[in-house]
Design an enzyme around this catalytic site. Structure first.
Site, PDB file in Angstrom:
ATOM      1  N   ALA A   1     -20.798  -1.676  -6.488  1.00  0.00           N
ATOM      2  CA  ALA A   1     -22.204  -1.405  -7.060  1.00  0.00           C
ATOM      3  C   ALA A   1     -22.237  -0.148  -7.574  1.00  0.00           C
ATOM      4  CB  ALA A   1     -22.960  -1.208  -5.693  1.00  0.00           C
TER       5      ALA A   1
ATOM      6  N   GLU B   1     -15.034   9.948   3.914  1.00  0.00           N
ATOM      7  CA  GLU B   1     -15.577   8.910   4.912  1.00  0.00           C
ATOM      8  C   GLU B   1     -17.045   8.517   4.135  1.00  0.00           C
ATOM      9  OE1 GLU B   1     -14.684  11.801   5.676  1.00  0.00           O
ATOM     10  OE2 GLU B   1     -16.476  12.799   6.840  1.00  0.00           O
TER      11      GLU B   1
ATOM     12  N   TYR C   1     -15.785   6.859 -11.367  1.00  0.00           N
ATOM     13  CA  TYR C   1     -15.162   5.636 -10.811  1.00  0.00           C
ATOM     14  C   TYR C   1     -15.828   4.338 -10.925  1.00  0.00           C
ATOM     15  CZ  TYR C   1     -15.332   3.029  -6.257  1.00  0.00           C
ATOM     16  OH  TYR C   1     -15.279   2.011  -5.078  1.00  0.00           O
TER      17      TYR C   1
ATOM     18  N   ASP D   1       1.080  -1.244  -0.028  1.00  0.00           N
ATOM     19  CA  ASP D   1       0.187  -0.001  -0.139  1.00  0.00           C
ATOM     20  C   ASP D   1       0.886   1.438   0.103  1.00  0.00           C
ATOM     21  OD1 ASP D   1      -1.963   2.098   0.709  1.00  0.00           O
ATOM     22  OD2 ASP D   1      -3.158   0.229   1.234  1.00  0.00           O
TER      23      ASP D   1
ATOM     24  N   LYS E   1     -21.149  12.698  13.363  1.00  0.00           N
ATOM     25  CA  LYS E   1     -21.977  13.840  13.695  1.00  0.00           C
ATOM     26  C   LYS E   1     -22.757  13.440  14.949  1.00  0.00           C
ATOM     27  CE  LYS E   1     -22.109  15.444   8.936  1.00  0.00           C
ATOM     28  NZ  LYS E   1     -23.125  15.805   7.752  1.00  0.00           N
TER      29      LYS E   1
ATOM     30  N   ASN F   1     -21.470  -0.618  -0.230  1.00  0.00           N
ATOM     31  CA  ASN F   1     -21.221   0.229   1.043  1.00  0.00           C
ATOM     32  C   ASN F   1     -20.918  -0.663   1.973  1.00  0.00           C
ATOM     33  OD1 ASN F   1     -22.036   2.891   0.008  1.00  0.00           O
ATOM     34  ND2 ASN F   1     -24.101   1.952  -0.119  1.00  0.00           N
TER      35      ASN F   1
HETATM   36  P1  NAD Z   1      -9.419   2.123   1.216  1.00  0.00           P
HETATM   37  O1  NAD Z   1      -9.431   3.670   0.310  1.00  0.00           O
HETATM   38  O2  NAD Z   1      -9.460   2.401   2.621  1.00  0.00           O
HETATM   39  O3  NAD Z   1      -8.429   1.330   0.639  1.00  0.00           O
HETATM   40  C1  NAD Z   1      -7.775   1.300  -0.575  1.00  0.00           C
HETATM   41  C2  NAD Z   1      -6.098   1.699  -0.485  1.00  0.00           C
HETATM   42  O4  NAD Z   1      -5.529   1.473  -1.682  1.00  0.00           O
HETATM   43  C3  NAD Z   1      -5.823   2.636   0.459  1.00  0.00           C
HETATM   44  O5  NAD Z   1      -5.105   2.290   1.439  1.00  0.00           O
HETATM   45  C4  NAD Z   1      -5.037   3.251  -0.485  1.00  0.00           C
HETATM   46  O6  NAD Z   1      -3.665   3.899   0.031  1.00  0.00           O
HETATM   47  C5  NAD Z   1      -4.429   2.150  -1.534  1.00  0.00           C
HETATM   48  N1  NAD Z   1      -3.927   2.891  -2.674  1.00  0.00           N
HETATM   49  C6  NAD Z   1      -4.357   3.752  -3.533  1.00  0.00           C
HETATM   50  N2  NAD Z   1      -3.498   3.885  -4.497  1.00  0.00           N
HETATM   51  C7  NAD Z   1      -2.549   3.216  -4.281  1.00  0.00           C
HETATM   52  C8  NAD Z   1      -1.351   2.945  -5.243  1.00  0.00           C
HETATM   53  N3  NAD Z   1      -1.177   3.569  -6.239  1.00  0.00           N
HETATM   54  N4  NAD Z   1      -0.469   2.018  -4.831  1.00  0.00           N
HETATM   55  C9  NAD Z   1      -0.756   1.257  -3.480  1.00  0.00           C
HETATM   56  N5  NAD Z   1      -1.842   1.211  -2.766  1.00  0.00           N
HETATM   57  C10 NAD Z   1      -2.725   2.328  -3.444  1.00  0.00           C
HETATM   58  O7  NAD Z   1     -10.723   1.656   0.522  1.00  0.00           O
HETATM   59  P2  NAD Z   1     -11.820   0.174   1.018  1.00  0.00           P
HETATM   60  O8  NAD Z   1     -12.972   0.818   1.613  1.00  0.00           O
HETATM   61  O9  NAD Z   1     -10.940  -0.660   1.960  1.00  0.00           O
HETATM   62  O10 NAD Z   1     -11.986  -0.163  -0.175  1.00  0.00           O
HETATM   63  C11 NAD Z   1     -11.068  -1.324  -0.842  1.00  0.00           C
HETATM   64  C12 NAD Z   1     -11.583  -1.708  -2.314  1.00  0.00           C
HETATM   65  O11 NAD Z   1     -13.001  -2.060  -2.387  1.00  0.00           O
HETATM   66  C13 NAD Z   1     -11.358  -0.610  -3.375  1.00  0.00           C
HETATM   67  O12 NAD Z   1     -10.932  -1.117  -4.637  1.00  0.00           O
HETATM   68  C14 NAD Z   1     -12.711   0.044  -3.567  1.00  0.00           C
HETATM   69  O13 NAD Z   1     -12.969   0.666  -4.615  1.00  0.00           O
HETATM   70  C15 NAD Z   1     -13.540  -1.332  -3.163  1.00  0.00           C
HETATM   71  N6  NAD Z   1     -15.119  -0.865  -2.857  1.00  0.00           N
HETATM   72  C16 NAD Z   1     -15.171  -0.523  -1.336  1.00  0.00           C
HETATM   73  C17 NAD Z   1     -16.522  -0.366  -1.026  1.00  0.00           C
HETATM   74  C18 NAD Z   1     -16.703   0.328   0.452  1.00  0.00           C
HETATM   75  O14 NAD Z   1     -18.005   0.485   0.789  1.00  0.00           O
HETATM   76  N7  NAD Z   1     -15.510   0.548   1.229  1.00  0.00           N
HETATM   77  C19 NAD Z   1     -17.520  -0.414  -1.830  1.00  0.00           C
HETATM   78  C20 NAD Z   1     -17.387  -0.564  -3.209  1.00  0.00           C
HETATM   79  C21 NAD Z   1     -15.989  -1.083  -3.554  1.00  0.00           C
END
Ligand code: NAD
Length: 329
Positions: A120, A192, A150, A33, A201, A179
């Protein structure tokens, strides 16, 4: 023989929880990361700080035939980050570059099992205009019309993973998360999501205070607790299912209702002040028929239970922050 797993995005919310689960399952785990997890020490055996947009870095961290690779790294955030349009070019470029690099490095090392976290947000906006009746069944993804760049990048990358499955015999698995929320998720700073923002909040409010809610609050969503997200993720990874699956909750609520539930958990009377803000689609809910059919499993924990855990954790963060600012720390 110890199995080896790689978690890309291991410093993020879902990735850091996934590392803990893989350690419990007996894996040797490498995380990668741009940053370490924010709220707890990583449990990974090896943690590489590096940028997955860099092909050389990707080749260096994918230096062996991993038994399981989880690709969760993405440039993302809450509605305030994704839906304003200001970050579109970064979101698309950064996330697509990560996916292109990770997949190809895995192919060259013959690491076959790869999990990809889609969203989603790939579902067409035209099926999500009625807050009471959104359609998010997996087969409704086309004709494609996501409401954000996105979502378009996620759809492109889904297709990339499916193409590598067809052309290179890789066992790629795609989840469409809906979500995800829970302790150790981003709770402040603008990235967030709704449950965390509402918990914060309300934790900062006194009884009879008013909190701001974006829009009329009648937009609907479902929210999945992190524990069930991780369970669904590893079940899908270890299945034979070749097609994208929703991993989400089917307990759809309005944002106004979400505020009322959190206020109830907090034991506070909270009024809502509706203010303009980025809203996303009018309604969205997970459709869990296909995951039940393919994995014989689907999430079932009531929203209330996950929100209670999350509220308590965010309340602790708020109290800790206010103590620190009072003591000048
Ligand atoms: P998050 O932002 O907490 O985690 C993503 C991580 O990717 C971050 O720690 C960020 O530093 C790392 N990252 C970004 N660019 C990078 C790079 N160039 N090199 C290395 N690391 C990099 O998000 P999350 O909530 O843990 O989501 C994880 C995955 O699930 C993502 O792909 C997100 O799109 C997908 N997703 C999440 C949700 C949700 O509700 N949390 C919903 C749909 C999809």
């Amino acid at each position: 023989m110890t199995k080896h797993a790689l978690v890309c995005g291991a410093g993020g919310f879902i990735g850091s929880h996934l590392v803990k689960r893989l350690k419990r399952d007996g894996f040797w785990v490498r995380g990668v990361d741009l940053k370490f997890p924010e709220f707890s020490e990583t449990e990974a055996d090896d943690f590489v700080i590096g940028d997955l947009r860099d092909r050389n870095l990707c080749s260096a961290v994918i230096d062996r035939r991993f038994d399981e690779v989880y690709q969760l790294a993405a440039d993302m955030g809450g509605a305030g980050y994704i839906f304003t349009g200001e970050h579109d070019a970064d979101v698309m470029h950064n996330s697509a570059a990560i996916n292109l690099n990770v997949l190809d490095s895995c192919r060259r090392r013959a690491s076959k099992k790869i999990f990809y976290s889609s969203s989603a947000c790939i579902y067409p906006a035209y099926n999500q205009t009625d807050p009471a009746n959104p359609n998010c069944s997996e087969d409704s993804a086309y004709p494609a019309a996501p409401d954000s760049e996105y979502g378009w990048e996620k759809l492109f990358s889904e297709r990339l993973y499916l193409a590598y499955r067809r052309n290179h015999g890789m066992h790629t698995h795609v989840a469409r998360y809906h979500n995800i929320f829970g302790p150790e998720g981003t709770w402040t700073g603008g990235r967030e999501k709704a449950p965390a923002a509402i918990c914060r909040k309300i934790a900062m409010a006194r009884s009879d205070d008013e909190i701001e809610v974006w829009g009329g609050g009648d937009q609907t969503r479902s929210f999945l607790y992190i524990g069930e997200c991780i369970e669904g993720t590893v079940r899908l990874m270890r299945s034979n299912c070749p097609c994208p699956l929703n991993i989400g909750s089917q307990e759809m609520v309005s944002i106004n209702h979400l505020v009322d539930v959190v206020a109830d958990i907090a034991g506070k009377r909270i009024a809502k002040k509706h203010v303009p803000g980025p809203l996303g689609v009018r309604g969205r809910n997970s459709d869990n028929r296909l995951i039940k059919e393919k994995l014989n499993w689907k999430p079932k924990q009531p929203l209330y239970v996950g929100l209670e855990n999350t509220y308590r954790w965010i309340e602790q963060q708020v109290n800790r922050n206010s103590l620190q600012s009072r003591s000048g720390g």
